[in-house]
Design a protein around this motif. Structure first.
Motif, mmCIF file in Angstrom:
data_model
loop_
_atom_site.group_PDB
_atom_site.id
_atom_site.type_symbol
_atom_site.label_atom_id
_atom_site.label_comp_id
_atom_site.label_asym_id
_atom_site.label_seq_id
_atom_site.Cartn_x
_atom_site.Cartn_y
_atom_site.Cartn_z
ATOM 1 N N TRP A 56 0.824 -1.204 0.000
ATOM 2 C CA TRP A 56 0.000 0.000 0.000
ATOM 3 C C TRP A 56 0.864 1.261 0.000
ATOM 4 N N ALA A 58 3.442 1.681 -1.683
ATOM 5 C CA ALA A 58 4.035 1.784 -3.025
ATOM 6 C C ALA A 58 5.478 1.325 -3.079
ATOM 7 N N LEU A 83 -6.248 -5.170 -1.853
ATOM 8 C CA LEU A 83 -5.752 -4.109 -2.741
ATOM 9 C C LEU A 83 -6.776 -3.723 -3.795
ATOM 10 N N SER A 84 -7.545 -4.695 -4.269
ATOM 11 C CA SER A 84 -8.523 -4.391 -5.313
ATOM 12 C C SER A 84 -9.758 -3.702 -4.746
ATOM 13 N N ALA A 87 -8.224 -0.427 -1.999
ATOM 14 C CA ALA A 87 -7.387 0.594 -2.646
ATOM 15 C C ALA A 87 -7.777 0.841 -4.094
ATOM 16 N N LEU A 89 -7.160 -0.988 -6.776
ATOM 17 C CA LEU A 89 -6.054 -1.269 -7.685
ATOM 18 C C LEU A 89 -6.371 -2.444 -8.602
ATOM 19 N N ARG A 90 -5.716 -2.457 -9.723
ATOM 20 C CA ARG A 90 -5.763 -3.606 -10.625
ATOM 21 C C ARG A 90 -4.644 -4.567 -10.220
ATOM 22 N N VAL A 91 -5.020 -5.747 -9.802
ATOM 23 C CA VAL A 91 -4.064 -6.701 -9.250
ATOM 24 C C VAL A 91 -4.015 -7.947 -10.126
ATOM 25 N N GLY A 148 -11.140 -1.277 -8.812
ATOM 26 C CA GLY A 148 -10.153 -2.345 -8.738
ATOM 27 C C GLY A 148 -10.676 -3.658 -9.266
ATOM 28 N N ASP A 169 -1.639 -2.689 -11.776
ATOM 29 C CA ASP A 169 -0.968 -1.818 -10.810
ATOM 30 C C ASP A 169 0.003 -2.625 -9.948
ATOM 31 N N VAL A 170 -0.432 -3.838 -9.561
ATOM 32 C CA VAL A 170 0.384 -4.723 -8.722
ATOM 33 C C VAL A 170 0.320 -6.121 -9.309
ATOM 34 N N GLN A 193 4.251 -2.389 -9.529
ATOM 35 C CA GLN A 193 4.775 -3.011 -8.320
ATOM 36 C C GLN A 193 4.731 -4.526 -8.470
#
Length: 440
Positions: A56, A58, A83-84, A87, A89-91, A148, A169-170, A193
């Motif tokens: 988280w 980064a 994370l998705s 946050a 995010l695209r994981v 996400g 993103d991760v 990441q």
């Protein structure tokens, strides 16, 4: 003139003077209900919370080395979910095999909203049962327009994809120590990441090409990805090690940790569990020395393994905090070093079709309450490189939760002590400790 009454006063009913009364306490506002989100269980443990916060925050690369049975897949699933959802995010999750990708997708379906997850699969391939996790092929849009999401695929499929279309993103690399540095370098183009989750004590990546020119290089293309990445960019990699095993008991943990994980201290948190035969509790580790005269497929060696399996299936029981039950074929595994050995054992145990039997390479990541294993050096009279691979023996000694029956060759002790190499000396040290266990 209009006279306003002072606040917090009451007028007596009999017309007397007003009596001053204390102010009524304001009603407390109800506390907001805690917001639940997928993956928040990671915050219950300081180590898993540290992993989540590192990503988280980064950090470019987060490496999570783990002992056997530490919950690597659970961490991967909950981290991707958190994370998705939390946050946005695209994981991406890169698994080493299709079976591992399917298993991760199934676990994701139990904790995530189905529109947010997807298993990437070939358009022409038979679709697997992912327990409700959507199956996405090349014709499906990779990512939603906003918010996400999590996408699971094999490492090979990620490498085959175009970064401009599939960039996340991760990217979480599952079983990262079975991934080469070369492959991780290519995967790095898929995300801003990278999170490496894996077991550093198990079998190294299989490389078919000639890597002799990089034999002494800590960053060779064949080196396990986290090791090479830490050697090449030590300031970039943030390492958060998992310190517990939930699979191995205390006796097995002591042996495995000191022999194969000198740089990764960990302890056992496995709940009490043991195997009994005719009412007698079996120790975690036992062995039997066999006279082997005709190589690794000697009939005496195979027969001894089969006999031990049948004894356990006929008489053993699994004892846990939840009670006692008979040991079934789903509770037992046979681990051998060579494919012909596995084939011979399967043939002699054909009446148990559900029995798990295979090589150490095939059984990485799996576990059973009880395991029967054949030592890699059984039948060998020369200490060859394959048999001395520490990761192979580590896998064999760490598949069980309650009990391991290990078959060894009577001549292996002499062969290892006569060999002149560091690998043979290390294998001899482990063998000496195994021979000190009870004999079954």
């Amino acid at each position: 003139m209009r006279i306003l009454k002072p606040r917090n006063t009451n007028i007596a009913q009999d017309g007397g003077d007003a009596a001053t009364a204390p102010a009524a306490a304001p009603k407390p506002k109800p506390l907001p209900k805690p917001v639940a989100w997928p993956g928040m269980e990671l915050l219950n443990d300081p180590i898993s919370a540290q992993v989540l916060m590192s990503v988280w925050s980064a950090d470019l690369v987060v490496n999570v080395p783990s002992p056997p049975g530490a919950g690597k897949t659970r961490l991967t699933v909950l981290l991707a979910a958190a994370l998705s959802h939390r946050a946005g995010l695209r994981v991406g999750i890169a698994a080493q095999t299709r079976a591992q990708a399917i298993d991760i997708a199934r676990r994701l379906s139990a904790v995530c909203e189905h529109p947010k997850i997807g298993l990437l699969w070939g358009r022409g391939n038979v679709k697997p049962d992912a327990h409700g996790c959507p199956i996405l092929d090349g014709a499906t849009k990779m990512w939603p327009n906003s918010g996400g999401a999590v996408r699971v695929a094999t490492k090979a499929r990620w490498l085959f994809s175009e970064p401009s279309k599939t960039k996340a993103d991760v990217l979480i690399v599952d079983e990262a120590y079975q991934c080469t540095y070369a492959d991780l370098g290519a995967l790095g183009s898929m995300a801003a990441q990278v999170v490496c989750v894996g077991d550093p004590g198990q079998i190294d990546p299989v490389v078919t090409g000639d890597t002799a020119r990089w034999a002494d290089s800590p960053t060779g293309p064949h080196v396990p990805a986290p090791h090479a990445l830490a050697a090449a960019h030590p300031k970039v990699v943030n390492t958060v090690a998992l310190p517990y095993t939930w699979r191995l008991g205390p006796d097995t943990t002591t042996l495995v940790q000191t022999a194969f994980y000198p740089d990764l201290p960990f302890t056992s948190r496995r709940p009490p569990e043991h195997i009994t035969v005719n009412g007698q509790a079996l120790p975690e580790l036992t062995h039997r020395a066999i006279t082997v005269a005709n190589g690794s497929t000697d009939t005496a060696l195979i027969a001894a393994a089969v006999t031990r399996v049948r004894t356990l299936l006929d008489d053993a029981q699994v004892c846990t905090a939840g009670g006692t039950r008979p040991l079934t074929e789903d509770d037992l595994a046979i681990v051998v070093p060579h494919v012909p050995q596995a084939a011979a054992v399967r043939a002699m145990l054909a009446d148990y079709p559900g029995l798990l039997c295979g090589t150490a390479d095939a059984l990485q990541g799996l576990e059973r309450p009880a395991v029967v294993a054949v030592h890699p050096m059984a039948g060998k009279r020369v200490a060859d490189e394959f048999s001395l691979t520490t990761g192979r023996l580590c896998v064999m000694l760490s598949r069980h939760r309650s009990h391991l029956s290990l078959l060894v060759d009577e001549q292996t002790h002499t062969v290892l002590h006569q060999a002149d190499s560091e690998a043979a000396a290390a294998a001899a040290t482990v063998l000496d400790r195994l021979l000190a266990t009870d004999e079954f």
